[in-house]
Design a protein around this motif. Structure first.
Motif, PDB file in Angstrom:
ATOM      1  N   SER A   1      -1.587  -4.666   2.498  1.00  0.00           N
ATOM      2  CA  SER A   1      -1.710  -3.604   3.513  1.00  0.00           C
ATOM      3  C   SER A   1      -0.541  -3.631   4.483  1.00  0.00           C
TER       4      SER A   1
ATOM      5  N   ALA B   1       0.839  -1.197   0.000  1.00  0.00           N
ATOM      6  CA  ALA B   1       0.000   0.000   0.000  1.00  0.00           C
ATOM      7  C   ALA B   1       0.875   1.248   0.000  1.00  0.00           C
TER       8      ALA B   1
ATOM      9  N   LYS C   1      -3.846   1.388  -3.001  1.00  0.00           N
ATOM     10  CA  LYS C   1      -4.559   0.971  -1.798  1.00  0.00           C
ATOM     11  C   LYS C   1      -4.926  -0.511  -1.929  1.00  0.00           C
ATOM     12  N   PRO C   2      -5.135  -1.182  -0.821  1.00  0.00           N
ATOM     13  CA  PRO C   2      -5.558  -2.591  -0.908  1.00  0.00           C
ATOM     14  C   PRO C   2      -6.813  -2.778  -1.750  1.00  0.00           C
TER      15      PRO C   2
END
Length: 123
Positions: A123, A14, A87-88
């Motif tokens: 993440s 991330a 982002k995840p």
């Protein structure tokens, strides 16, 4: 008919970046609008960005505006998607498509599709 091959996917943390490529063969992108789509696990495929073949305008959808950039290299017959601040929830298979409907209201695939490249954001 243009054939498309995506590449550049992979595993990234991330906040990291990736650049996806969409290479055309069999024909050129000349005049075609090109779109990037993605399909996350358990979700439908949706359009996230497109490059208009008529005037070069670019559009972004979902939550990628400000993080992703679509561009083209006509000499290489390749379209790119630079993805920053990943982002995840960006985890998905990413597809490019040629001869799409591209405008401020969205991008809709109609023509040739690639087989996709997998992006996994941890993440």
């Amino acid at each position: 008919e243009v054939q498309l091959v995506e590449s550049g996917g992979g595993l990234v943390q991330a906040g990291g970046s990736l650049r996806l490529s969409c290479a055309a063969s069999g024909s050129t992108f000349d005049g075609y609008s090109i779109g990037w789509f993605r399909q996350a696990p358990g979700k439908e495929r949706g359009g996230i960005s497109c490059l208009s073949g008529s005037d070069g305008s670019t559009y972004y959808f979902e939550d990628v505006a400000g993080r992703f950039t679509i561009s083209s290299d006509d000499a290489k017959n390749t379209v790119y998607l630079q993805m920053n601040s990943l982002k995840p929830e960006d985890t998905a298979v990413y597809y490019c498509a040629a001869d799409v409907l591209c405008g401020s209201s969205g991008v809709y695939g109609m023509g040739s599709w690639g087989k996709g490249t997998l992006v996994i954001v941890s993440s």
